[in-house]
Design an enzyme around this catalytic site. Structure first.
Site, short mmCIF file in Angstrom:
data_model
loop_
_atom_site.label_atom_id
_atom_site.label_comp_id
_atom_site.label_asym_id
_atom_site.label_seq_id
_atom_site.Cartn_x
_atom_site.Cartn_y
_atom_site.Cartn_z
N GLY A 9 57.31 -2.96 39.53
CA GLY A 9 56.86 -3.99 40.36
C GLY A 9 57.37 -5.44 40.22
CG ASP A 10 54.98 -8.35 39.54
OD1 ASP A 10 54.51 -8.45 40.48
OD2 ASP A 10 54.39 -8.03 38.47
CB THR B 28 49.52 1.69 41.67
OG1 THR B 28 48.44 1.19 42.47
CG2 THR B 28 50.89 2.02 42.96
CD GLN C 185 51.33 -1.67 44.45
OE1 GLN C 185 51.25 -0.86 45.39
NE2 GLN C 185 50.74 -2.93 44.69
N GLY D 178 51.31 -8.94 44.43
CA GLY D 178 51.20 -10.05 44.60
C GLY D 178 52.72 -10.74 44.89
CG HIS D 179 54.60 -9.08 47.95
ND1 HIS D 179 54.53 -8.40 48.60
CD2 HIS D 179 54.28 -8.21 46.63
CE1 HIS D 179 54.67 -6.86 48.38
NE2 HIS D 179 54.51 -7.07 47.12
CG ASN E 186 47.78 -2.94 44.15
OD1 ASN E 186 47.86 -3.14 45.39
ND2 ASN E 186 47.90 -1.93 43.86
CB ALA F 217 52.08 -12.89 41.81
CB THR F 218 47.71 -9.68 41.47
OG1 THR F 218 48.58 -9.71 42.67
CG2 THR F 218 46.51 -9.42 42.00
CB THR F 219 45.71 -10.08 36.99
OG1 THR F 219 47.26 -9.77 36.35
CG2 THR F 219 45.27 -9.17 37.97
CE LYS G 123 57.38 -5.37 45.45
NZ LYS G 123 57.16 -5.55 44.09
CE LYS H 174 62.34 -14.02 38.14
NZ LYS H 174 60.66 -13.87 37.83
CG ASP I 145 67.65 -17.51 38.41
OD1 ASP I 145 67.58 -16.32 38.85
OD2 ASP I 145 66.93 -18.30 38.41
P1 GDP Z 1 57.02 -9.31 44.15
O1 GDP Z 1 55.86 -8.92 43.98
O2 GDP Z 1 58.22 -8.23 44.14
O3 GDP Z 1 57.12 -9.96 45.55
O4 GDP Z 1 57.30 -10.28 43.14
P2 GDP Z 1 56.36 -11.56 42.49
O5 GDP Z 1 56.50 -12.43 43.58
O6 GDP Z 1 55.11 -10.75 41.90
O7 GDP Z 1 57.31 -11.98 41.18
C1 GDP Z 1 58.48 -12.30 41.43
C2 GDP Z 1 58.77 -13.86 40.84
O8 GDP Z 1 60.02 -14.43 40.56
C3 GDP Z 1 57.97 -15.02 41.80
O9 GDP Z 1 57.40 -16.06 41.07
C4 GDP Z 1 59.23 -15.49 42.47
O10 GDP Z 1 59.06 -16.67 42.95
C5 GDP Z 1 60.32 -15.21 41.60
N1 GDP Z 1 61.81 -15.14 41.92
C6 GDP Z 1 62.21 -14.25 42.80
N2 GDP Z 1 63.39 -14.20 42.95
C7 GDP Z 1 63.82 -14.98 41.93
C8 GDP Z 1 65.15 -15.39 41.34
O11 GDP Z 1 66.08 -14.96 41.74
N3 GDP Z 1 65.19 -16.24 40.32
C9 GDP Z 1 64.35 -16.67 39.78
N4 GDP Z 1 64.13 -17.56 38.70
N5 GDP Z 1 62.90 -16.41 40.03
C10 GDP Z 1 62.88 -15.58 41.25
P1 IMO Z 2 53.56 -6.10 43.48
O1 IMO Z 2 53.65 -5.63 44.87
C1 IMO Z 2 53.10 -5.33 39.23
C2 IMO Z 2 50.21 -2.02 38.28
C3 IMO Z 2 48.98 -2.64 37.52
C4 IMO Z 2 48.70 -1.44 36.67
C5 IMO Z 2 48.77 -0.19 37.57
C6 IMO Z 2 47.68 0.36 38.40
O2 IMO Z 2 53.36 -7.45 43.25
O3 IMO Z 2 55.00 -5.63 42.68
P2 IMO Z 2 46.22 -0.87 40.29
O4 IMO Z 2 45.31 -2.05 40.57
O5 IMO Z 2 47.36 -0.72 41.18
O6 IMO Z 2 45.16 0.40 40.23
O7 IMO Z 2 46.75 -0.83 38.94
O8 IMO Z 2 49.80 -0.91 38.68
N1 IMO Z 2 50.28 -2.95 39.58
C7 IMO Z 2 51.35 -3.78 39.61
N2 IMO Z 2 52.28 -4.26 38.95
N3 IMO Z 2 53.14 -5.61 40.54
C8 IMO Z 2 52.24 -5.04 41.66
O9 IMO Z 2 52.45 -5.30 42.63
C9 IMO Z 2 51.23 -4.18 40.97
N4 IMO Z 2 50.42 -3.45 41.49
C10 IMO Z 2 49.80 -2.73 40.69
O10 IMO Z 2 49.21 -3.85 36.49
O11 IMO Z 2 49.65 -1.39 35.57
MG MG Z 3 54.25 -9.07 42.41
#
Ligand code: GDP
Ligand code: IMO
Ligand code: MG
Length: 430
Positions: free
Chosen positions: A12-13, A240, A225, A40-41, A38, A300-302, A16, A332, A334
């Site tokens: 995750g994270d 998850t 995720q 956080g985009h 759960n 981004a969520t917790t 996306k 990322k 960079d």
């Molecule tokens: P997602 O859950 O997959 O949508 O990702 P998140 O938003 O939870 O986490 C990605 C984090 O990295 C966010 O703070 C974005 O703003 C940041 N981000 C995304 N792409 C890049 C990148 O290419 N470089 C940097 N430095 N940050 C990025």
């Molecule tokens: P995005 O879409 C990162 C992780 C939780 C925990 C496990 C189970 O932003 O990538 P849950 O609440 O789903 O039962 O928790 O999954 N988890 C994530 N980790 N990014 C997420 O979503 C996540 N959604 C759940 O931290 O380990």
């Molecule tokens: Mg996220």
């Protein structure tokens, strides 16, 4: 082209949200197919940052329809908060831009309470869930005692559903988890507060998607995720409670799998994980801290700090196979700037043996040690670069080696959080 799926390839994270927002320029519809709040985009457009938990990451493009599919679990009040927040900022002016499936299951206060009490009871062995009630809501769906959006928005149907399920839930909460019962009246009040406001968005989204697809509209299916958190293919039980892989884009929205012709996996140039569970390339040292600081690796969520480590090709190959990836978007890059040496895990070593596939057995995975290939790093700031050819030589090599080892093209590289800090290496939209 009909459908393109975007999924996370790690834990995750991966970025996306950013990539979905960017791809939305080239599609007509964005549909979420699993997970709930759960997720956080994060989307960054100019100076403005938006974090979405439930609403698809296409919502900033007014022309594009956004669908919350049947495979998503919805916390009604969080959904409304997100809708209101967007409206306040001038988005979602037309209610018709957002459609919510009448078959999507609802997360209720007892799901959240059970999630939290169970985690507390597990102590050291906790999964590290987001506490949003995701697991308990999916459990009820599979157990055939869940309440769907279509039932929730109808007061008498909702009450009937609750009368059947609430006594069992409360008995479990009191007797097994030693918690306090949830009152029927509080749930009915929640319904009265939110149902009328949500009702205009609730519809049969499968039928609507089918009509759009027949008219040649392009649909992007947004995963939440990542593959290593998939309930079947991830590091079970530290996962998850939904299928995060691409095949669920069809099930989770009610379209046929033949709708999909491209599957893009988002991968960070390194690896992160929030919550508990194995993470073979984790760095519990200064380099890990540098990645966390430079990458802003806090949930981004917790808001929890994300564990950081080197890129793991065993994890990526697993994602390529289980999703059928047609391309990788590398984010990322960079963040790696300034690290003198970069390591990439190509396999694991387990009791002297080379392991190339992610083991299902967690005790085995926990004993796997990464086998690394080392690359030269680069010192330049690359966040302003908008063309692959302008990258430092060593950064180019890092990306090219990945492509070679994974045998999947890197279609895009992201070098900053902003929508604009991206360049395509391959055309994916006609
Ligand atoms: P997602 O859950 O997959 O949508 O990702 P998140 O938003 O939870 O986490 C990605 C984090 O990295 C966010 O703070 C974005 O703003 C940041 N981000 C995304 N792409 C890049 C990148 O290419 N470089 C940097 N430095 N940050 C990025
Ligand atoms: P995005 O879409 C990162 C992780 C939780 C925990 C496990 C189970 O932003 O990538 P849950 O609440 O789903 O039962 O928790 O999954 N988890 C994530 N980790 N990014 C997420 O979503 C996540 N959604 C759940 O931290 O380990
Ligand atoms: Mg996220």
């Amino acid at each position: 082209m009909g459908g393109i799926v975007v999924v996370g390839t790690q834990w995750g994270d991966e970025g996306k949200g950013k990539i979905v927002d960017l791809f939305t320029e080239s599609v007509d519809v964005v549909a979420r197919f699993q997970g709930g709040n759960n997720a956080g985009h994060t989307l960054v457009v100019g100076e403005e940052q938006t974090v979405l938990h439930l609403i698809p990451s296409g919502i900033l493009h007014r022309r594009v329809k956004c669908v919350i599919g049947n495979g998503v679990v919805i916390d009604p009040e969080i959904c409304l908060e997100e809708i209101d927040g967007l409206k306040k900022r001038g988005y979602l002016k037309n209610n018709k831009q957002l459609l919510i499936s009448d078959r999507a299951h609802v997360i209720l206060p007892y799901h959240k309470l059970i999630d939290k009490l169970r985690e507390a009871k597990r102590g050291e062995k906790k999964i590290g869930t987001t506490g949003r009630g995701i697991g308990p809501a999916y459990e009820d769906k599979m157990c055939r005692v869940g309440i769907r959006m279509g039932d929730f928005i109808n007061a008498s149907r909702f009450k009937k559903c609750l009368e059947a399920i609430l006594p069992d839930k409360n008995e479990y909460i009191r007797k097994v988890l030693k918690g306090s019962s949830i009152k029927m009246e509080s749930l009915l009040a929640l319904q009265r507060r939110s149902a009328k406001k949500l009702a205009p968005y609730v519809t049969d989204t499968s039928v609507q998607l089918d009509q759009w697809l027949r008219r040649g509209k392009q649909v992007l299916f947004e995963g939440a995720q990542g593959t290593s958190l998939d309930v079947d293919h991830g590091t079970y039980p530290y996962v998850t409670s939904s299928n995060t892989v691409s095949a669920n884009a069809a099930t989770g929205t009610g379209v046929g799998p033949n709708t999909i012709d491209q599957i893009i996996g988002i991968s960070k140039a390194y690896t992160t994980r929030v919550g508990s569970g194995p993470f073979p390339t984790e760095l519990i040292d200064k380099i890990g801290q540098t990645l966390q600081t430079n990458g802003g690796e806090f949930g981004a969520t917790t808001g929890r700090p994300r564990r950081c480590g080197w890129l793991d090709l065993v994890v990526l190959r697993h994602a390529i196979r289980t999703n059928g990836l047609t391309g990788i978007a590398l984010t990322k890059l960079d963040v790696l700037s300034g690290l003198p040496k970069l390591k990439v895990c190509t396999a694991y070593r387990y009791r002297g043996q080379l392991v190339k596939e992610l083991p299902a057995d967690l005790t085995r995975l926990e004993q796997c040690r990464p086998v690394y290939t080392e690359y030269e790093g680069w010192t330049e700031d690359i966040s302003h670069i908008r063309d692959f050819d302008d990258l430092p030589k060593t950064a180019k090599k890092y990306v090219q080696q990945l492509e070679k080892q994974l045998e999947v093209p890197v279609v895009l590289v992201s070098v900053g959080p902003q929508r604009a800090a991206t360049f395509f290496c391959q055309q994916i939209f006609s």
